[in-house]
Design a protein around this motif. Structure first.
Motif, PDB file in Angstrom:
ATOM      1  N   TYR A 424       0.858  -1.185   0.000  1.00 54.09           N
ATOM      2  CA  TYR A 424       0.000   0.000   0.000  1.00 54.09           C
ATOM      3  C   TYR A 424       0.894   1.234   0.000  1.00 54.09           C
ATOM      4  O   TYR A 424       1.708   1.417   0.904  1.00 54.09           O
ATOM      5  N   PHE A 425       0.744   2.084  -1.034  1.00 56.55           N
ATOM      6  CA  PHE A 425       1.490   3.325  -1.162  1.00 56.55           C
ATOM      7  C   PHE A 425       0.493   4.482  -1.125  1.00 56.55           C
ATOM      8  O   PHE A 425      -0.383   4.583  -1.995  1.00 56.55           O
ATOM      9  N   ALA A 426       0.623   5.335  -0.136  1.00 61.08           N
ATOM     10  CA  ALA A 426      -0.250   6.502  -0.038  1.00 61.08           C
ATOM     11  C   ALA A 426       0.146   7.540  -1.080  1.00 61.08           C
ATOM     12  O   ALA A 426       1.319   7.768  -1.325  1.00 61.08           O
ATOM     13  N   TRP A 427      -0.847   8.146  -1.675  1.00 66.68           N
ATOM     14  CA  TRP A 427      -0.615   9.335  -2.491  1.00 66.68           C
ATOM     15  C   TRP A 427      -1.092  10.520  -1.662  1.00 66.68           C
ATOM     16  O   TRP A 427      -2.245  10.602  -1.312  1.00 66.68           O
ATOM     17  N   SER A 428      -0.176  11.414  -1.369  1.00 71.44           N
ATOM     18  CA  SER A 428       1.223  11.439  -1.780  1.00 71.44           C
ATOM     19  C   SER A 428       2.076  11.735  -0.560  1.00 71.44           C
ATOM     20  O   SER A 428       1.537  12.087   0.497  1.00 71.44           O
ATOM     21  N   LEU A 429       3.395  11.627  -0.705  1.00 67.20           N
ATOM     22  CA  LEU A 429       4.258  11.916   0.431  1.00 67.20           C
ATOM     23  C   LEU A 429       4.070  13.364   0.888  1.00 67.20           C
ATOM     24  O   LEU A 429       3.816  13.623   2.062  1.00 67.20           O
ATOM     25  N   THR A 430       4.206  14.305  -0.021  1.00 68.47           N
ATOM     26  CA  THR A 430       3.991  15.715   0.303  1.00 68.47           C
ATOM     27  C   THR A 430       2.870  16.269  -0.569  1.00 68.47           C
ATOM     28  O   THR A 430       2.526  15.706  -1.611  1.00 68.47           O
ATOM     29  N   ASP A 431       2.308  17.379  -0.161  1.00 64.25           N
ATOM     30  CA  ASP A 431       1.444  18.131  -1.066  1.00 64.25           C
ATOM     31  C   ASP A 431       2.246  18.480  -2.309  1.00 64.25           C
ATOM     32  O   ASP A 431       3.470  18.653  -2.263  1.00 64.25           O
ATOM     33  N   ASN A 432       1.538  18.612  -3.441  1.00 66.80           N
ATOM     34  CA  ASN A 432       2.256  18.909  -4.677  1.00 66.80           C
ATOM     35  C   ASN A 432       1.335  19.535  -5.711  1.00 66.80           C
ATOM     36  O   ASN A 432       0.184  19.846  -5.422  1.00 66.80           O
ATOM     37  N   PHE A 433       1.846  19.726  -6.905  1.00 66.95           N
ATOM     38  CA  PHE A 433       1.091  20.294  -8.018  1.00 66.95           C
ATOM     39  C   PHE A 433       0.144  19.229  -8.566  1.00 66.95           C
ATOM     40  O   PHE A 433       0.586  18.188  -9.045  1.00 66.95           O
ATOM     41  N   GLU A 434      -1.150  19.503  -8.494  1.00 67.23           N
ATOM     42  CA  GLU A 434      -2.143  18.514  -8.908  1.00 67.23           C
ATOM     43  C   GLU A 434      -2.688  18.802 -10.306  1.00 67.23           C
ATOM     44  O   GLU A 434      -3.884  18.991 -10.520  1.00 67.23           O
ATOM     45  N   TRP A 435      -1.761  18.861 -11.269  1.00 64.77           N
ATOM     46  CA  TRP A 435      -2.106  18.947 -12.677  1.00 64.77           C
ATOM     47  C   TRP A 435      -3.057  20.109 -12.959  1.00 64.77           C
ATOM     48  O   TRP A 435      -2.765  21.228 -12.571  1.00 64.77           O
ATOM     49  N   ALA A 436      -4.177  19.871 -13.616  1.00 64.75           N
ATOM     50  CA  ALA A 436      -5.066  20.964 -14.002  1.00 64.75           C
ATOM     51  C   ALA A 436      -5.671  21.680 -12.805  1.00 64.75           C
ATOM     52  O   ALA A 436      -6.144  22.816 -12.925  1.00 64.75           O
ATOM     53  N   GLU A 437      -5.649  21.027 -11.644  1.00 62.33           N
ATOM     54  CA  GLU A 437      -6.214  21.640 -10.442  1.00 62.33           C
ATOM     55  C   GLU A 437      -5.225  22.548  -9.723  1.00 62.33           C
ATOM     56  O   GLU A 437      -5.582  23.189  -8.725  1.00 62.33           O
ATOM     57  N   GLY A 438      -3.990  22.600 -10.181  1.00 60.81           N
ATOM     58  CA  GLY A 438      -2.994  23.454  -9.564  1.00 60.81           C
ATOM     59  C   GLY A 438      -2.664  23.035  -8.141  1.00 60.81           C
ATOM     60  O   GLY A 438      -2.615  21.844  -7.822  1.00 60.81           O
ATOM     61  N   TYR A 439      -2.449  24.019  -7.288  1.00 57.81           N
ATOM     62  CA  TYR A 439      -2.027  23.744  -5.915  1.00 57.81           C
ATOM     63  C   TYR A 439      -3.181  23.745  -4.915  1.00 57.81           C
ATOM     64  O   TYR A 439      -2.949  23.674  -3.704  1.00 57.81           O
ATOM     65  N   GLY A 440      -4.415  23.804  -5.399  1.00 54.95           N
ATOM     66  CA  GLY A 440      -5.562  23.817  -4.495  1.00 54.95           C
ATOM     67  C   GLY A 440      -5.752  22.521  -3.724  1.00 54.95           C
ATOM     68  O   GLY A 440      -5.692  22.508  -2.485  1.00 54.95           O
ATOM     69  N   PRO A 441      -5.953  21.398  -4.404  1.00 54.09           N
ATOM     70  CA  PRO A 441      -6.139  20.128  -3.679  1.00 54.09           C
ATOM     71  C   PRO A 441      -4.840  19.657  -3.036  1.00 54.09           C
ATOM     72  O   PRO A 441      -3.780  19.720  -3.649  1.00 54.09           O
ATOM     73  N   ARG A 442      -4.954  19.196  -1.806  1.00 54.96           N
ATOM     74  CA  ARG A 442      -3.784  18.711  -1.071  1.00 54.96           C
ATOM     75  C   ARG A 442      -4.007  17.246  -0.695  1.00 54.96           C
ATOM     76  O   ARG A 442      -4.949  16.927   0.018  1.00 54.96           O
ATOM     77  N   PHE A 443      -3.131  16.385  -1.175  1.00 53.39           N
ATOM     78  CA  PHE A 443      -3.192  14.951  -0.889  1.00 53.39           C
ATOM     79  C   PHE A 443      -2.136  14.500   0.109  1.00 53.39           C
ATOM     80  O   PHE A 443      -2.165  13.368   0.568  1.00 53.39           O
ATOM     81  N   GLY A 444      -1.160  15.334   0.418  1.00 49.72           N
ATOM     82  CA  GLY A 444       0.034  14.870   1.108  1.00 49.72           C
ATOM     83  C   GLY A 444      -0.169  14.418   2.532  1.00 49.72           C
ATOM     84  O   GLY A 444      -1.044  14.910   3.258  1.00 49.72           O
ATOM     85  N   LEU A 445       0.672  13.480   2.939  1.00 50.27           N
ATOM     86  CA  LEU A 445       0.829  13.168   4.359  1.00 50.27           C
ATOM     87  C   LEU A 445       1.588  14.285   5.057  1.00 50.27           C
ATOM     88  O   LEU A 445       1.516  14.434   6.281  1.00 50.27           O
ATOM     89  N   ILE A 446       2.309  15.069   4.251  1.00 51.06           N
ATOM     90  CA  ILE A 446       3.129  16.173   4.760  1.00 51.06           C
ATOM     91  C   ILE A 446       2.662  17.464   4.092  1.00 51.06           C
ATOM     92  O   ILE A 446       2.594  17.555   2.860  1.00 51.06           O
ATOM     93  N   HIS A 447       2.309  18.445   4.901  1.00 51.38           N
ATOM     94  CA  HIS A 447       1.851  19.738   4.392  1.00 51.38           C
ATOM     95  C   HIS A 447       3.040  20.554   3.894  1.00 51.38           C
ATOM     96  O   HIS A 447       4.102  20.573   4.521  1.00 51.38           O
TER      97      HIS A 447
END
Length: 486
Positions: A424-447
């Protein structure tokens, strides 16, 4: 090391936990060889877009076009992983991860896509791999996570059949340099997304909207998926494990029992979940459910292609975030089906607009695991985007923590029913650039504070660390859905 609070008092949203989830459980239920990781991608996290000889990619080009990305954002700096990888890997190791999945930027290694190698680019990945190993993080390398060199797009990109050979040469260039230390390789990341969103819908790079371009790119990606695997196997040690990754969603009809919606769901499943999987097994494309594919693909297929599309992968990476509800649509040729947005259905959803439905992971593991001769499965991406607020140096992301816990429970459920799922690999380690959505959505385990590049491990990351240290997951399900998941 990260200091954990002794307990988490916030109630977890009940909608994340279907009654079928196996709780309570702990890491020990998965066995000692189960892989626990987090994932990242070059364009989304590295930045350093022009440093040390890197060439431009189609995403560098796409983000320069006004209106393609929310707030006209781009990945030129992103999470600055290129310059901060050592501290980020320190954080990954402190969480207790066993594995770290990253991608190589093709134009960082081959600025023109073919020809002269940028040694400084390969040197960077050399250092990155060594840094993983120094921290006892097993590296998993993805060769293509959507950042095609601009020079190759100028020659037709994925719509040009020559890309099969370009990609194979690139794969061997990377493997010859890093293959002595990287034990796990992913050929492609989610081919249906990069060919569909990039060549049919036009919402991702290179921004095309053309059915013929989509079908050509899809067929060439299928060929490259297998040819890339063969190219790797020819130069890697016998112990190396070679896989590829597939996007997927559990699909259910909008009106169960309605013949039109049921048929639309089967067609959508053939396109979204089966199109790239079945050719690797020698089954060809799922044209029985999508007969239009048969004559459309004849334009691009050549004799012997069905054999060329086959490859005996060591594992498949299953990448699942949600389920989709499907209804018949007369306005969408090829599949005659439309997805009903979660917002329209009035169900809890994430910042991406995706329904909160971790049980989808279980159903997709069961679906992929049911293929005869299916290899081992790994969840190579799984995660959720919710609003984050930094309060007194902490990010109390209750909804993301609940999603992570529920998703892992669904993996265990499939594993207990005999599905050969090994990680099991979590997406994602850090927040990052989410393609067409830019930097709005945050998936990271690390802010990530994108202004200062400061890192804060979120409560979801702290929970993951606690779980990986052996803590048992509670059976709490009684709370209502929180406002951050609505």
């Amino acid at each position: 090391m990260i200091q954990l609070s002794p307990s988490y008092s916030e109630p977890l949203p009940a909608a994340f936990f279907p009654s079928s989830a196996p709780v309570p459980f702990s890491r020990a239920n998965f066995g000692p060889d189960f892989q626990w990781g987090a994932s990242a991608a070059a364009y989304q996290s590295e930045g350093a877009w022009q440093q040390q000889g890197k060439g431009p990619s189609i995403w560098d080009d796409f983000t320069r076009r006004k209106g393609t990305i929310r707030r006209n954002e781009h990945g030129r700096v992103a999470a600055d992983f290129y310059n901060r990888y050592e501290t980020d890997l320190d954080l990954a190791a402190s969480l207790g991860l066993t594995d770290f999945r990253f991608s190589v930027a093709w134009p960082r290694v081959l600025p023109e896509g073919t020809g002269a190698v940028n040694r400084r680019g390969l040197d960077y990945y050399d250092r990155l791999v060594d840094a993983c190993l120094e921290r006892e993080l097993r590296p998993m390398l993805t060769l293509y996570h959507w950042d095609l060199p601009s020079a190759l797009q100028a020659r037709g990109g994925w719509a040009n059949r020559d890309i099969v050979h370009w990609f194979a040469d690139y794969a061997q260039t990377v493997a010859r340099r890093l293959g002595d230390r990287v034990p796990q390789w992913c050929v492609l990341n989610e081919p249906m997304v990069f060919v569909g969103a990039g060549h049919l819908l036009g919402i991702h790079a290179p921004g095309r909207r053309h059915l013929g371009a989509f079908l050509a790119a899809a067929h060439h990606a299928t060929l490259a998926q297998a040819e890339g695997g063969r190219a790797l196997r020819a130069v890697l040690p016998a112990s190396a494990r070679i896989g590829t990754t597939f996007s997927c969603s559990q699909l259910t009809p909008h009106r169960p029992g309605n013949a039109s919606d049921e048929a639309a769901t089967r067609r959508a499943d053939a396109l979204l979940n089966r199109f790239f999987v079945e050719p690797t097994l020698g089954l060809g494309y799922p044209t029985a459910e999508l007969p239009a594919l048969r004559w459309l693909l004849e334009r691009y297929q050549k004799p012997g292609d069905q054999q060329r599309m086959q490859f005996d992968f060591d594992f498949w990476g299953v990448q699942n975030y949600t389920r989709e509800v499907v209804k018949f649509s007369p306005w969408l040729p090829l599949q005659w089906a439309a997805l009903v947005p979660a917002r329209q259905r009035g169900v809890p959803h994430t910042d991406m607009g995706w329904e909160v439905y971790p049980e989808s992971i279980y159903h997709m593991l069961k679906q992929f695991g049911a293929y005869p001769n299916a290899p081992k499965l790994l969840i190579t991406e799984s995660g959720s985007a919710f609003p984050d607020v930094v309060t007194d140096g902490r990010v109390h992301d209750v909804a993301r923590r609940a999603y992570l816990q529920a998703a892992i429970g669904q993996v265990l459920r499939a594993r207990q029913e005999g599905v050969d799922v090994g990680g099991y690999f979590a997406w994602s380690l850090t927040d990052n650039f989410e393609w067409a959505e830019g930097y709005g959505p945050r998936f990271g385990l690390i802010h990530v504070d994108y202004e200062t590049q400061e890192r804060i491990v979120k409560d979801s990351g702290r929970w993951y660390q606690e779980f990986l240290s052996g803590a048992r997951v509670s059976a709490e399900r009684a709370a209502i859905v929180g406002t951050d998941a609505e």
